[in-house]
Design a protein around this motif. Structure first.
Motif, short mmCIF file in Angstrom:
data_model
loop_
_atom_site.label_atom_id
_atom_site.label_comp_id
_atom_site.label_asym_id
_atom_site.label_seq_id
_atom_site.Cartn_x
_atom_site.Cartn_y
_atom_site.Cartn_z
N VAL A 280 0.85 -1.19 0.00
CA VAL A 280 0.00 0.00 0.00
C VAL A 280 0.89 1.25 0.00
O VAL A 280 2.11 1.14 -0.02
N THR B 195 -4.48 4.38 5.99
CA THR B 195 -3.72 3.17 5.66
C THR B 195 -3.68 2.25 6.86
O THR B 195 -3.34 2.67 7.97
N GLU C 92 -7.93 3.13 -0.88
CA GLU C 92 -6.55 3.50 -0.62
C GLU C 92 -6.19 4.89 -1.10
O GLU C 92 -5.21 5.48 -0.62
#
Length: 401
Positions: A341, A374, A369
């Motif tokens: 990510v 996160t 995202e």
């Protein structure tokens, strides 16, 4: 109007598919666009091919962002139990791996097929191989999109394009570009949940031990994780390193405890008394692996072939200190190439925490995202995708009705 739908969603990943299915099921006409030739590519590669789709213990504290409270509303309104119920509805077999992490018994494609089935049943128009050339707000409300195939119009536009991690799967920063176009602030993304790279002698150590793993407690900047560490040809990976990478800054050192569940100084003295002829490398190898012990002792400059009886108290304390407080200064990370990510994204101060709609642009939503939220490893990022998508879809349905 020709080619008009209530909602257009850009991005056929986890968040986009979920939002499309829920909004369409609620009565909205939905068109889902993606430049890729296949939907849900990141879903397919996640969890080692078994998709870690959520976690039993979803808590806001497991999420990073400049506003740590932003994710609370969405997570509380569409929970892990809601998604588990959806998984069960489709007969997808799953199991808890550890620490509340839930994986498919079979393949990640089970989750992708679940989402595609929900979209199909709700009548979502999914169009792949469609790149977005321009996006503009209509004077009378709504949005106009020029694509590689034709022009589309919608009342509401949802950006679910994800972040720039793993560009080989087609990831890009397109969502940030749209946000900036409409004047929304964006925190510059940084690769996260990513392996570290090493240089010089430590790189040689990691290369020699590539494929070997051990359980460690790694700490940096006030955070620590008790997980497995994996040596690679380039540096350090495994759950412990991926987790701590979200808190590491260039120039920082990691403190690695190689024997987190032992007191090395006490055990060395005990072993010296009971097995004085035992070699240092043998003693440490019984607690790690023989190969890790030998290579690590050589790397830190501690004589591995001497018997325990040859060590005095100061030497045992020195070895224990090195074992429990191994200092490693990474050269960097592997970057977006292998990052799961990205930290950063659209500033949450620009969005409603209840609906994920832009505060200054009616009908413009950002989910998943691409937002500055996160999660840690263990299904937290997928749950944010489901929850943020559900929050946006609920509002889209409400506005339409």
């Amino acid at each position: 109007m020709k080619n008009h739908t209530n909602v257009i969603i850009i991005g056929a990943g986890a968040a986009g598919l979920m939002c499309a299915a829920l909004a369409a099921a609620g009565g909205c006409s939905v068109r889902l666009l993606d430049h890729a030739n296949k939907a849900g590519k990141k879903i397919l590669m996640s969890g080692g091919g078994r998709c870690n789709f959520t976690n039993y213990d979803i808590q806001p504290e497991r999420y990073l962002g400049h506003n740590p409270h932003f994710c609370k509303s969405a997570l509380s309104r569409y929970t892990q139990w809601d998604f588990i119920a959806l998984v069960d509805k489709h007969g997808v077999a799953w199991h808890e791996k550890k620490d509340g992490q839930l994986f498919c018994d079979n393949k990640s494609s089970d989750i992708l097929n679940l989402l595609l089935s929900e979209c199909d049943q709700a009548g979502v128009d999914i169009q792949l191989d469609t790149s977005i050339q321009s996006v503009a707000a209509e004077p009378a409300g709504g949005y106009r999109l020029q694509t590689s195939t034709q022009q589309y119009h919608c009342d509401a536009l949802v950006i679910a394009t994800g972040g720039p991690s793993i560009p080989t799967l087609g990831a890009s920063g397109f969502g940030y570009q749209i946000a900036r176009q409409f004047g929304l602030a964006v925190y510059e993304p940084v690769a996260a949940l990513v392996p570290f790279t090493l240089t010089s002698q430590l790189k040689q150590l990691s290369s020699e031990l590539s494929g070997n793993a051990c359980r460690v407690d790694v700490s940096c900047n006030g955070k620590h994780f008790l997980e497995d560490m994996l040596f690679t040809h380039r540096g350090l990976s495994g759950p412990a390193m991926l987790q701590i990478s979200s808190y590491w800054q260039p120039g920082d050192s990691l403190t690695i405890n190689l024997l987190p569940e032992a007191d090395a100084a006490v055990e060395l003295r005990s072993a010296q008394h009971t097995t004085p002829k035992q070699l240092v490398k043998t003693w440490l190898g019984q607690r790690l692996t023989q190969k890790i012990a030998e290579c690590w002792l050589a790397a830190v400059g501690f004589a591995a072939d001497q018997p325990l009886s040859a060590l005095n108290g100061a030497q045992m304390d020195d070895l224990a200190q090195r074992i429990h407080h191994w200092q490693v200064k990474p050269a960097g990370t592997e970057g977006y190439r292998t990052a799961e990510v990205a930290l950063g994204g659209v500033d949450t101060d620009e969005l409603s925490s209840k609906t994920l709609e832009s505060k200054n642009h009616q009908g413009l939503y950002f989910i998943g995202e691409v937002v500055d939220v996160t999660g840690h490893l263990g299904g937290f990022n997928f749950q944010w995708a489901w929850s943020s998508a559900a929050a946006a879809a609920e509002h889209l349905v409400k506005v339409r009705s």
